[in-house]
Enzyme design. Sequence first.
Site, PDB file in Angstrom:
ATOM      1  N   HIS A   1       2.664   3.790  -3.346  1.00 56.12           N
ATOM      2  CA  HIS A   1       3.179   5.077  -2.849  1.00 56.12           C
ATOM      3  C   HIS A   1       3.491   4.991  -1.356  1.00 56.12           C
ATOM      4  CE1 HIS A   1       0.525   6.448  -6.283  1.00 56.12           C
ATOM      5  NE2 HIS A   1       1.652   7.045  -6.594  1.00 56.12           N
TER       6      HIS A   1
ATOM      7  N   VAL B   1       4.515  -3.163  -5.557  1.00 57.46           N
ATOM      8  CA  VAL B   1       3.454  -3.640  -4.665  1.00 57.46           C
ATOM      9  C   VAL B   1       2.275  -4.061  -5.539  1.00 57.46           C
ATOM     10  CG1 VAL B   1       1.907  -3.044  -2.766  1.00 57.46           C
ATOM     11  CG2 VAL B   1       4.220  -2.077  -2.834  1.00 57.46           C
TER      12      VAL B   1
ATOM     13  N   ASP C   1       7.980   1.104 -12.328  1.00 59.77           N
ATOM     14  CA  ASP C   1       8.375   1.902 -13.491  1.00 59.77           C
ATOM     15  C   ASP C   1       9.878   1.710 -13.708  1.00 59.77           C
ATOM     16  OD1 ASP C   1       5.818   3.566 -14.089  1.00 59.77           O
ATOM     17  OD2 ASP C   1       6.050   3.630 -11.923  1.00 59.77           O
TER      18      ASP C   1
ATOM     19  N   SER D   1      -1.604   0.636  -9.373  1.00 63.12           N
ATOM     20  CA  SER D   1      -1.367   1.802 -10.214  1.00 63.12           C
ATOM     21  C   SER D   1      -2.521   2.759 -10.003  1.00 63.12           C
ATOM     22  CB  SER D   1      -1.313   1.377 -11.689  1.00 63.12           C
ATOM     23  OG  SER D   1      -1.505   2.508 -12.526  1.00 63.12           O
ATOM     24  N   SER D   2      -2.221   4.057 -10.017  1.00 67.11           N
ATOM     25  CA  SER D   2      -3.296   5.044  -9.865  1.00 67.11           C
ATOM     26  C   SER D   2      -4.336   4.865 -10.961  1.00 67.11           C
ATOM     27  CB  SER D   2      -2.719   6.454  -9.935  1.00 67.11           C
ATOM     28  OG  SER D   2      -1.759   6.617  -8.918  1.00 67.11           O
ATOM     29  N   ARG D   3      -3.897   4.382 -12.108  1.00 65.70           N
ATOM     30  CA  ARG D   3      -4.817   4.223 -13.240  1.00 65.70           C
ATOM     31  C   ARG D   3      -5.767   3.037 -13.077  1.00 65.70           C
ATOM     32  NH1 ARG D   3      -0.341   6.363 -16.325  1.00 65.70           N
ATOM     33  NH2 ARG D   3      -1.057   8.058 -17.664  1.00 65.70           N
TER      34      ARG D   3
ATOM     35  N   GLU E   1      -1.048   1.648  -2.071  1.00 70.13           N
ATOM     36  CA  GLU E   1      -0.019   1.026  -1.218  1.00 70.13           C
ATOM     37  C   GLU E   1       1.391   1.133  -1.812  1.00 70.13           C
ATOM     38  OE1 GLU E   1       0.451  -0.454   1.815  1.00 70.13           O
ATOM     39  OE2 GLU E   1      -1.545   0.215   2.418  1.00 70.13           O
TER      40      GLU E   1
ATOM     41  N   MET F   1       2.589  11.450  -8.546  1.00 69.99           N
ATOM     42  CA  MET F   1       1.520  12.182  -9.235  1.00 69.99           C
ATOM     43  C   MET F   1       0.195  12.012  -8.483  1.00 69.99           C
ATOM     44  SD  MET F   1       2.421  12.036 -13.224  1.00 69.99           S
ATOM     45  CE  MET F   1       1.712  10.442 -13.560  1.00 69.99           C
TER      46      MET F   1
ATOM     47  N   GLN G   1      11.794   4.111 -15.950  1.00 73.37           N
ATOM     48  CA  GLN G   1      11.925   5.422 -15.289  1.00 73.37           C
ATOM     49  C   GLN G   1      13.093   5.391 -14.291  1.00 73.37           C
ATOM     50  OE1 GLN G   1       8.562   7.920 -13.729  1.00 73.37           O
ATOM     51  NE2 GLN G   1       9.041   6.846 -11.840  1.00 73.37           N
TER      52      GLN G   1
HETATM   53  P1  AMP Z   1       3.220   7.838  -9.746  1.00 73.37           P
HETATM   54  O1  AMP Z   1       2.412   8.623  -8.763  1.00 73.37           O
HETATM   55  O2  AMP Z   1       2.425   6.805 -10.486  1.00 73.37           O
HETATM   56  O3  AMP Z   1       4.072   8.707 -10.633  1.00 73.37           O
HETATM   57  O4  AMP Z   1       4.233   6.983  -8.888  1.00 73.37           O
HETATM   58  C1  AMP Z   1       5.071   7.580  -7.944  1.00 73.37           C
HETATM   59  C2  AMP Z   1       6.133   6.592  -7.559  1.00 73.37           C
HETATM   60  O5  AMP Z   1       5.503   5.420  -7.030  1.00 73.37           O
HETATM   61  C3  AMP Z   1       6.982   6.134  -8.745  1.00 73.37           C
HETATM   62  O6  AMP Z   1       8.326   6.038  -8.345  1.00 73.37           O
HETATM   63  C4  AMP Z   1       6.397   4.795  -9.073  1.00 73.37           C
HETATM   64  O7  AMP Z   1       7.329   3.923  -9.669  1.00 73.37           O
HETATM   65  C5  AMP Z   1       5.998   4.289  -7.691  1.00 73.37           C
HETATM   66  N1  AMP Z   1       4.969   3.266  -7.822  1.00 73.37           N
HETATM   67  C6  AMP Z   1       3.845   3.310  -8.585  1.00 73.37           C
HETATM   68  N2  AMP Z   1       3.174   2.150  -8.488  1.00 73.37           N
HETATM   69  C7  AMP Z   1       3.882   1.355  -7.659  1.00 73.37           C
HETATM   70  C8  AMP Z   1       3.708   0.035  -7.162  1.00 73.37           C
HETATM   71  N3  AMP Z   1       2.665  -0.724  -7.488  1.00 73.37           N
HETATM   72  N4  AMP Z   1       4.646  -0.462  -6.313  1.00 73.37           N
HETATM   73  C9  AMP Z   1       5.733   0.300  -5.960  1.00 73.37           C
HETATM   74  N5  AMP Z   1       5.942   1.545  -6.389  1.00 73.37           N
HETATM   75  C10 AMP Z   1       5.036   2.073  -7.221  1.00 73.37           C
END
Ligand code: AMP
Length: 259
Positions: free
Chosen positions: A33, A172, A146, A181-183, A31, A26, A149
Site C-alpha cells: 500500500h 512488493v 491483483d 498481503s493484509s491477510r 509496504e 481495504m 483486478q
Molecule cells: P487491498 O487493500 O488488499 O485491497 O489492496 C489495495 C491495493 O494495494 C490494491 O490495488 C492491491 O493490488 C495493492 N496491493 C496489495 N498488495 C500489494 C503488494 N504486495 N504489492 C503491491 N501492491 C499491492
Amino acid sequence: MRTIRTILELREALRDSGDVGLVPTMGAFHEGHLSLFRAARAESETVVASLFVNPAQFADTADLERYPRDEERDAQLAEAEGVDVLFAPSADELYPPGFQTWVEVEELSRGLEGTFRPGHFRGVATVCLKLFNIVRPRRAYFGQKDAQQAAVLRRMAADLDLDLELRVLPTVRDADGLALSSRNVLLSPEDRARGLTLPRALHAGAAADDPVGTALAALDGLEVDYVAVADFDPRVLAGAVRVGSTRLIDNVPLEGAKQ
Ligand code: AMP
C-alpha cells in the site's frame, strides 16, 4: 491528514484540490500500500486514500469478518507517506438502503479469481466506479499483485469512458519472496512457510517451458485453487492456494517482464 467519512464532506474537501491521485484500499496497510501512496504523492497535488472493507466483494461472510482492520495504525502510516485525505466511509454510506446498481465486467471477471470468488469482481468494479465518481481522481493506483483486478478495472475504465489514468505498480514482496498481503497476518508460522511455496513455484514456472506444469509440480501437496497463464498486460503466470483457512494469490509476469 484529514479522515473523512461522508461523500458530502469529501466533495467539499476536494473542491479546488487540483490534480487528485486516488489509492483505493481495504486497509491493514503494508509496504505494498505504501508504495502506491508514494507513487501517488510523487505525481499528484492531492492524494486521497480510501479505506473501505467492501462487503460487496466478499462472497464469504466469515472472510469479511476476519479481514484485518486497524484504522488508527493505517491513519498514522498514511499520514507519514503524505496522504492528504483518508476516506473511510461506513458500508451504509456507500450502499444505502435501496442500492441496486452494479457494474459487471463480463468476460474478464470469469475464470481465475472469478471462479473461486463468485461476484467478487462485480463488487470490486462497482466500488471502484463509485470511488472514482466520488473522488474524481486524475489517476488511480493499483497493485500488480491483483493482476486480474487491474485487468478488470482497465477494461471498465475503457468501456465506460472514464476520464482517468490507471497506474499499476509492481508487487512488493517480503525478503523471502512472499507477496505482501493484509491477510498474511492471519497465517501461522507453519502456514506462512507453506505459503512461500507459491511465489517459488510461480517463479520456477515462469522460467520453464511448461509454466503451468512446472508450477503445479512445485506446489504438490498444497491445496491449489488454480495455476494458469493469464493474458493480461503483462501476461502473467497466476496462482492461488489455500494454507489453513487463508487463501493466497500471487502472479509473476511472463515474457521477461521484470518485477
Ligand atoms: P487491498 O487493500 O488488499 O485491497 O489492496 C489495495 C491495493 O494495494 C490494491 O490495488 C492491491 O493490488 C495493492 N496491493 C496489495 N498488495 C500489494 C503488494 N504486495 N504489492 C503491491 N501492491 C499491492
